[in-house]
Write an enzyme that holds these catalytic residues in place. Structure first.
Site: not given
Lengths: 344, 344, 344, 344
Positions: C268, C10, C274-275, C163, C170-172, C128
């Site tokens: 919400r 990536g 991707h940014v 709210r 990100m961070g799988r 990451d």
């Protein structure tokens, strides 16, 4: 003289700047007192009020959101709404109201003045820039800036992987954010609610961009729709409905999927969402919101009710509230055509 | 049809966006060819020319400065200037010129068209926003944004040390940058060239801010002048002249020193300088510059020479070049009075 | 001596800075020549090569993405992969390789050196920050900065409407981005893949924040999972699968829905997507990537192959490639516990 | 247990984050109470104290400066300083002190503990990153980021006019900001206090950059000095002294003038000044400052006085205060040599 202030509808960068400017000028030049009502019209219905003075509005100029809170409460849909508003205005000894909000909030203000003689001055607010009586609304420039910065960032990812990147931006009924941020961000396709798009044409632009050895960015307003594509989108929404995530089953996702299927190129979606409406206002929006606040309190001083402040060129003027909310300001087709030279 | 393009005067964010838009539309819709002249009018005098096509203008939208270079060369001050321009236009087979620049550059373009029939279209450019025929010039919004961000940062330093911070911003003859960034940045004093300032009044605002337990930010345009203070400033300049640093012996330094002396409060100066005019244009400036480029090439196509593109409200229109450069657009005094409510 | 360079996996801000630094030092100090292979290992398989000199790498330092393109191609999964790599290295007369990438890319480099004697030096790259042999990887600081700015913006929206805002970052497999941006952004709950979360506890923090009259921000890594919640999430994914939108049916959406259901507060979701990985690198990442590039070419000069450059404190050191890819660097639980004091 | 907190010396982004973290953890986990002393040691001398609780520190994480104010007051230079401190600690019932500051503030804390047994824990703070016991200090990353962004902007102006741009950044005794921002900004010359520069060499790099058809950026730390150039600089300072503007007669101005004179190329100076130390901290600095605050209160809980928290790699550790202030951390020459490959 005591002036009430409230902010209604979705939050928007610049609301605090309006409040600050109105209070500052009202207190200092006209020796008015101020009461803030909490959470839009709801605060007027329930009597949730806070005193507003110069110390209370110090330091809020650069802050997003609204210090008064907001809601979508509509007093005309509440039992005894107008009566309760009258009572609370009386109890707070408020002589005039400044209502800062979008179509709904201003519509209520218009009716309160016209039908019930409650003295209201409106200040237009919409991220989407779709109010017809003003050149711009504050919040819009900030939203466009944030979207443009995101598009700038996405270009490098698109290029590195030779992928399509679909960016879904705000704009349910008007494509202003998509148009301006797409243009400023150098997007290769911009899709707006004002004109249904032809998927073949979109794929043609995508393919043409790849032929030039660049990767395409597609900016799509959340309210954009394909030609003859209602059924498809409805199906998509239905599929998602079973899980309840209607909000994200947007046109961006659908479009990326369709572009992938038709062009054979990898496509990804980014839904910018709430980041477009939060945070510190741009310099332009602080300037516009401040001037709106200054002119709104002048309208109060002049006893000029039932009006809304509006930007015309570089001047702030007053227009009838009724005119302001009469129709949506959408992107004229010739303006959209103008930018198509950059597509593909 | 071959169109020449040049950029003159100080650099400004958005110049590349104009070039890109004109070339893109010219090539794609009108099948024109393009020649870029290097370093403003100098390139036309020396024949320094580069071909411009769509590949050459890809990716330049977000870049500050100008891909064509710039200079302050004035052909009317060079020997045989007009003759050499004619020759080089002929040699390059250029049929019309798009001149992007400020008062000087556009003045040359106006005269070349009026007196010598050389077909010119102008695009206005000035950081300072002081061209009278257009609501805004590109580059201005970027400069205001940078200055506002700097002021935002300086507030926290001022508060932590309870110091006066004087911020000198661009604006030799017009106070637009000071007015807009000062307003947006929540400055406590804003001083502009259009109105000589009273040092006692300035110190009064400074003191009043401290009394409210906050530290003051004073935004001063480089061209602002004290009442009856010419002598003082001239002396200051002379003292510095011996070392030759006239550029930095600005009003900002002088003012900080005087405020310190009179109020007994510590004061510091920051001169923002060149950072105000460099780097990536704001979304607003990219949008404005792009539209100017598109409309300039349309004027060429229409054979409508001797005009300049200009912003009026949200429309781009054409105005005579002569009108555009006739007089400086300064800050109207009522606009300045409007913001004084925030002083102190 | 000719050195090959490639970027795999990536994209990530800082890749260009590595390339520039290695080429600059290699050419200038060691008089090496350079060849870039396109799109990671794929370019070595197909022989897609470009010459790299100092002019080619000028101006790329601030640009995100990679000028060489990237892919996830693994030569060990391609027919005759190693043979083709050998051939293309020979054809290009490349004597050593610098491979810039994550776990996969570096794993290939390690094997090419150990099993086939192809001289490789690795440069670690992952948004990451989950490579164990280095304190930080470039790209991480940029991603954290972007996420933090987004969280800053979302606070004002959350407060204005009272709210819950759930931000999916990100961070799988590792929660570093969530941990750092959540901490820096003042989040009220941070959820990471390393520790399954208890939905009741999450709702407790949310409720406690509202009790203090503030609105909560929940930052959740895309790989975070509820306790005993596999089934629920699998169901959710299945529902979405019928439409194919697996990517967006993330934990963020699920969480917002559950929080709404259990606390009765509006919630919400914003999925940053991707940014986080595009655009100009932060100053820290430019500095780190540049130093990695400088040290990688030094390893080549020393003939020190099979190693990877790594940051330890403020020093760049070399570690065996095998060590680098041995295990994932996850967030230690005590580090996670440390930040829980800010929850609620 | 009641803990006193104070911030001394120049302001720095991240101070508020330290205060917030210490208070948050102290109140919530250890049930401590907190007193803030105003304006550094001055508040302890005069007894200017404010109570600090969780509500008081809400929302201050992203704010630059210090909510407690700062000063350079040194109690050892004041009459009866230590006695007055003791009295005010007693009066406020403060059992331990957290002193956040640079060399001077920490030096006082060290002496108060060692000589007078007043329990102090230090938190290091310097924009300049020149404290030897810690890898980084908070504020430094923010300063480098701001300087890098300014350099990014200045490149386009330099290129458009083919001018030299000299950028003077902070760093009186150590060149860290110049080194990091110069490297990250792609500067063509970086000059630091640690090594006197040879003007001929500087002009050589400038000329070489122009030969490659690019315009040079020279980043110079305010404390950098020419070889054998003391006299020249002293003369310059003297010339300016007559007007009193010593502060701006910096090395940047002098350098631009000399480069112009010797190379015949136009040169301009920008002095970044106070914008480097104000405003919202970067994500890195918020993270570092927060962790420092958390670890400082842990040191208090452990009764571990006379220590300072410090960053080592990714760990926060404790080091003796005496060690921390023993010597300045300057840029090692080999680190400076490393970046010279980018000069010219």
């Amino acid at each position: 003289m005591r002036v009430g202030v409230l902010t209604g509808g979705g939050d928007c960068p610049g609301l605090n700047a309006v409040i600050r400017a109105a209070v500052r000028k009202g207190v200092q030049q006209y020796h008015y007192e101020f009461t803030g009502f909490k959470d839009g019209w709801r605060g007027l219905l329930t009597g949730a009020a806070v005193p507003l003075g110069i110390p209370a509005v110090r330091g809020i100029l650069p802050r997003g959101g609204t210090m008064l809170g907001s809601s979508r409460t509509n007093p005309f849909k509440e039992r005894d709404g107008v009566r309760r508003i009258r009572e609370n205005l009386g109890r707070s000894e408020v002589d005039a109201l400044i209502a800062i909000g979008g179509e709904d909030t201003l519509g209520v203000a218009a009716r309160l003045w016209e039908q019930y003689g409650i003295p209201c001055v409106g200040v237009p607010k919409t991220i989407d820039n779709d109010l017809s009586a003003t050149d711009y609304t504050f919040g819009f420039d900030t939203a466009v800036g944030i979207a443009t910065e995101a598009i700038d960032r996405l270009h490098t990812t698109a290029e590195s992987h030779m992928r399509v990147l679909v960016v879904e931006v705000m704009g349910r009924h008007a494509g202003w954010i998509a148009l301006h941020s797409g243009l400023a961000g150098g997007a290769n396709v911009i899709l707006i609610p004002e004109q249904r798009f032809d998927l073949d044409e979109v794929c043609g632009w995508v393919t043409s961009r790849f032929r030039a050895s660049y990767a395409p960015i597609v900016v799509v307003a959340e309210g954009a729709m394909p030609q003859d594509g209602d059924l498809v989108l409805k199906d998509a929404a239905a599929a998602l409905d079973s899980f309840g995530h209607v909000r994200l089953s947007g046109v961006g996702e659908w479009l990326a999927k369709e572009i992938e299927r038709r062009t054979g190129k990898e496509a990804r979606t980014t839904v910018l969402g709430h980041v477009q409406r939060g945070g510190t206002p741009s310099a332009f929006d602080r300037w516009l919101a401040t001037r709106f606040g200054l002119h709104a309190i002048d309208a109060v001083r002049d006893g000029d009710y039932g009006v809304m402040v509006a930007l015309r060129g570089t001047d702030v003027v007053r227009v009838p509230l009724a005119e302001a909310t009469a129709r949506l300001k959408t992107v004229p087709l010739e303006r959209y055509e103008e930018v198509k030279v950059f597509f593909g």
